[in-house]
Each structure stands twice: as C-alpha cells, then as structure tokens.
Design an enzyme around this catalytic site. Sequence first.
Site, short mmCIF file in Angstrom:
data_model
loop_
_atom_site.label_atom_id
_atom_site.label_comp_id
_atom_site.label_asym_id
_atom_site.label_seq_id
_atom_site.Cartn_x
_atom_site.Cartn_y
_atom_site.Cartn_z
N ASP A 1 61.41 -5.82 64.30
CA ASP A 1 60.46 -6.04 63.20
C ASP A 1 59.22 -5.16 63.39
O ASP A 1 59.09 -4.47 64.40
CB ASP A 1 60.08 -7.53 63.13
CG ASP A 1 59.62 -7.91 61.72
OD1 ASP A 1 59.52 -7.04 60.84
OD2 ASP A 1 59.35 -9.11 61.50
N HIS B 1 66.34 -7.59 52.04
CA HIS B 1 64.93 -7.96 52.24
C HIS B 1 64.00 -6.75 52.18
O HIS B 1 62.95 -6.80 51.54
CB HIS B 1 64.80 -8.69 53.58
CG HIS B 1 63.41 -9.08 53.93
ND1 HIS B 1 62.65 -9.90 53.13
CD2 HIS B 1 62.62 -8.75 55.00
CE1 HIS B 1 61.46 -10.07 53.68
NE2 HIS B 1 61.41 -9.38 54.81
FE1 N7H Z 1 59.87 -9.29 56.14
N1 N7H Z 1 63.51 -10.47 59.06
O1 N7H Z 1 63.65 -10.47 60.23
O2 N7H Z 1 64.41 -10.78 58.32
N2 N7H Z 1 61.01 -8.22 57.44
N3 N7H Z 1 60.48 -11.03 57.01
N4 N7H Z 1 58.61 -10.36 54.93
N5 N7H Z 1 59.14 -7.58 55.36
C1 N7H Z 1 61.06 -6.85 57.53
O3 N7H Z 1 60.92 -2.66 58.31
C2 N7H Z 1 61.48 -11.18 57.96
C3 N7H Z 1 58.45 -11.71 54.91
C4 N7H Z 1 58.22 -7.46 54.32
O4 N7H Z 1 58.56 -1.14 54.17
C5 N7H Z 1 62.01 -6.47 58.52
O5 N7H Z 1 59.31 -3.41 59.60
C6 N7H Z 1 61.61 -12.58 58.28
C7 N7H Z 1 57.56 -12.10 53.84
C8 N7H Z 1 57.92 -6.06 54.07
O6 N7H Z 1 60.73 -1.13 54.22
C9 N7H Z 1 62.55 -7.62 59.03
C10 N7H Z 1 60.69 -13.25 57.51
C11 N7H Z 1 57.21 -10.93 53.20
C12 N7H Z 1 58.69 -5.34 54.97
C13 N7H Z 1 61.94 -8.74 58.34
C14 N7H Z 1 60.00 -12.27 56.71
C15 N7H Z 1 57.84 -9.84 53.91
C16 N7H Z 1 59.44 -6.31 55.76
C17 N7H Z 1 62.41 -5.04 58.92
C18 N7H Z 1 60.38 -14.70 57.44
C19 N7H Z 1 56.31 -10.73 52.01
C20 N7H Z 1 58.72 -3.83 55.12
C21 N7H Z 1 61.41 -4.41 59.84
C22 N7H Z 1 60.65 -15.56 58.38
C23 N7H Z 1 56.27 -11.55 50.97
C24 N7H Z 1 59.67 -3.20 54.11
C25 N7H Z 1 60.49 -3.41 59.19
C26 N7H Z 1 59.65 -1.69 54.18
C27 N7H Z 1 60.33 -5.96 56.77
C28 N7H Z 1 62.26 -10.11 58.47
C29 N7H Z 1 59.02 -12.58 55.81
C30 N7H Z 1 57.68 -8.51 53.61
C31 N7H Z 1 63.60 -7.62 60.14
C32 N7H Z 1 62.56 -13.23 59.25
C33 N7H Z 1 57.13 -13.53 53.50
C34 N7H Z 1 56.92 -5.52 53.05
#
Ligand code: N7H
Length: 474
Positions: free
Chosen positions: A193, A329
């Site tokens: 992440d 996601h």
């Molecule tokens: Fe997410 N996950 O592990 O599934 N997220 N996220 N997120 N997220 C990202 O590219 C995760 C949540 C964003 O620029 C990665 O840095 C989990 C909320 C955004 O390409 C992973 C939860 C919101 C990005 C996860 C969660 C976001 C992103 C890939 C909750 C906003 C960047 C790592 C438990 C409303 C997208 C990375 C880009 C990436 C996970 C929550 C937003 C692995 C488990 C609530 C903007």
Amino acid sequence: MSLDLNNIQGDILSGLPKKTQTYFFFEITDVKRFRQQLAKFADNIRTVKQVLDDRKDIDDHKRKGNKDFLSKVGVNIAFSHKAFVKLGIDDSVLTGDANYLRGQKKDAESLGDKGTGSGANFAPDWDAAFLKDIHGVILVSGGTREAVEDALKKAKQAFGLSSSESSIQEVISIIGDVRPGKESGHEHFGFLDSISNPAVIGFDKNPNPGPKPVPAGVLVMGHPGDTVADRKWAADGSFLAFRYLLQGVPEFDKYLKDTATQVPVPGFSTDEVKELLGARFIGRWKSGTPIDLSPFTDIPSIAADPQKINNFHYSGELNSQKFCPFASHIRKTNPRADLEDAPAPHATSIEHNRIMRRGVQFGPEVTQAERDSGKTANRRGLLFACYQTSITAGFAFLQQSWANNAKFQPFQTTPQVPGLDPIIGQGNRQMSGADPNNPATVLSNIPVFVTPRGGEYFFSPSLKALKQTIGSAA
Ligand code: N7H
C-alpha cells in the site's frame, strides 16, 4: 506563493515517518485554557521541513547498514468544525466545504455506511466513541510504541489532562502499527500500500513517473489549485478525512478461494485464480505490480522498480477492462487517463479529486484459527487518513461518486456496467470484469470486506494559525 515548509504540518506533504502511530481523539472542555495551552504546545508540532530532515536521517541510518529503524517521533494536530464552534472561532473560510461543515456522522448515510433510521434520524452502526462529539485529534507517530507513548504523555500533560489544569478530555485513542516482517508496507489483505500518492508541483522536485502531478493547492490551502480565493488564516492548512475501517481478512481470503473454483481461467490453478481475482479487485498484485502492466502474472521486479510501479494510465485499454476492471479499487479511486485522456468532449481533469493518503494498519495478524474458520475473531483493519483542500471533491467524492457508483465509467461509450469498487464500495455489491476472459460477466453478491466503524473530518492548520488564531496567549 511558494510553500512555507516551516509552516505546514509534516503529515500533509511528507507523511510522518512511522512504524507505529496513535490517534488520540479529544473533546475540548475549557476553551480559554485550551487556547493558552495550544499556543505553547504548537512548538511541538512537526513541520514538513522537520519531517524531511527526519526522513534524511532515517535514510542515512539505513545506508550505514543499521538494521534497526531510526525512531523519529512526530506530533501533528487537527480540529473538527465542532471545535471551532466550541472555541468561538469563525471558520467561515472552511465552511464552503459542506462535508466538513456537517461532520462525518451526518455524512455517514450518504457515504453508504450501515445504520438505523434515515435522514436526520440516521444513526450509523459505529463504535460508541465516534458517535460522541469529537473536537480534535492528536496524531503521534514514531519508531517504537515506547517513544510514541512518551510523546503522547507529554502532549496530554501540555493540556493538563487528569489534573486540575485540564482543558480537554479523551474520547478514544487508537493505536495503529505497520505490519511485521515481510508484510511491512502491506495492508491486512496482503497488498503493498501507499504506492500512489500525488506528486506535488513545487514540492516533489523529481517525481517518479506516474499520474499527472497536482498543483499544491489541491492539498494545501492558499496555493495555486485551491478553488477558494482567499484562505485567510487557513492558508497552509489542509482537511484531514479520517475513517476507522474494519477489514474481514479471513472472509476476504475464503471468498476469493471459494469464487476461484467457480470462475475457472484456462491454464490457471485454483490458487492462481484466487490470486488473480484478488489482483483484479485491487488493480495491483500483492507485490504492488499493477495489473495494467502485467495482467496475468505478478512480476515483482516491476513493483521493485520506482520507474515502473506507478507508471501506467489504463491508456492501452481505454474503454476496455481486459487488463484491469473498471471497478478495481485503484481504477475507481484514480481513473487516470480514463477521464483525463478520454476523447473529446469527455476529457476531464481529475486533479481536484486527488488525495494524499496517510493510513496505517491496526489490529493483530490473522491467526491460524481465523484462517481455518474463514471468520474474523480479532478486530483489524485500516486507520484510513487522507489530506485534501476539499473533502467534497476529495474523499467524499471518491467514495460516493466513484466507489459506490455502479455506473461510473471511463467515458460514454460503455461496453459493460462497471459495478461497485469491490473493496470499499457500499450498496449493491457487484462488478463486471472480474473474469478477464469474460469481462461482461457480472460477479454478484460480493460480501462486504470493509466495514466503517467511525470517523470524522478535521482541519489541520498551519503552525502560524495554531499559535496566533486558534491558540492564544491571553
Ligand atoms: Fe485504497 N487495499 O488494500 O485494498 N488502496 N484502500 N482507499 N486507495 C490502494 O496504489 C485499501 C480506501 C485510494 O492512485 C491500494 O498506493 C483498503 C478509501 C486511492 O492508483 C491498496 C482500504 C479510499 C488509491 C488499497 C482502502 C481509498 C488507493 C494500492 C480500506 C478513498 C490510489 C496501493 C480498508 C475513498 C489509487 C497504491 C491510484 C490505493 C487498499 C480504503 C483510495 C492495496 C484495504 C476509503 C486514491
């Protein structure tokens, strides 16, 4: 106006370095005393400049071959709108943001959180502490629990906690920890992440290739790109959206395993389909390798290369989800060229929808018993935190208009309805594109893996505002 790195709180642009972090949520009980104590306490707030220096020391320490993580403690502070009401401080420069003004509890229904009642009578299924009035949060990060506890103790003393000089009372403290060993940097589902955060024009001098850099005003008030003309005392501040999110990790793994047996992919074993499905839910393999660059196998060397790991735009497959599902996601929360390079007249800038994420994991590792039963016995998840100058365009927009919106699609000529973000989407949880060979097939009844149990919107002020506007000598 150039960025004054001595005036901006460190977490916003450089991220407080952390192996562990405590969020201390508080309520203000004595206004006059609080303002006096804050004016003095403000000197303890770590700025962007200090955090950059800390990060350099940490890197030097590592380069010298030291195995331990050099602990640098960082303290930041932020306030809800309710705090300014209580303090009698006019925060009308902030109240253009309807979400911030309402507070997250009142937003919960529209974010898709479960609860009872509706409208003004909606009560989210949150932990009791988050149903109370929260005025502020002190964030303390560091390399060890002891160092963080020590700094938090000093912060509590500065506000006279548990003494006759007290100006605040604790609502709840939550401890987050980076996962141990080789899982360090990975969130609880197992995916790397904090890879993709916006590069900031005028701050990141030599950013790695990736999505378009954003003007500083998307993240820091009073700078080009901020949509509010004159931020007055709020300049150099940022909104902090915090979410307390539980993750059903054994449930996630069991679901992927069970579903893998029902979605055969020619040439793949069931275990490989399980990994592929997980990668298609996120948009990256567990290593961090984007599936837009490697759709069928995890190639960890891509993730290990800073020139490659974030250098993709879905541009090879605009209007297709062969490589990466529209609902995945990361494609939902940052659609990159899907919107920015869409054919005229659909091209749209998404710079105002970019957020700076600063989350940390909480809770223990999954036990063998949980793995065997496929059921969570110990709470774990993500302390989600992100900065932006508009919650309406940032966090709330991403959750409501993209993640929860089944029809949000790259541009008009759509082959399939994308469905919901299978990680954070709330509502009728179904998506297309899970099966790369049959992208039109809809995967229905996807269970909920992420459950919100609380949160609040805060404003993280500049050092000057902490000392002169919110804090007060008199
Ligand atoms: Fe997410 N996950 O592990 O599934 N997220 N996220 N997120 N997220 C990202 O590219 C995760 C949540 C964003 O620029 C990665 O840095 C989990 C909320 C955004 O390409 C992973 C939860 C919101 C990005 C996860 C969660 C976001 C992103 C890939 C909750 C906003 C960047 C790592 C438990 C409303 C997208 C990375 C880009 C990436 C996970 C929550 C937003 C692995 C488990 C609530 C903007």
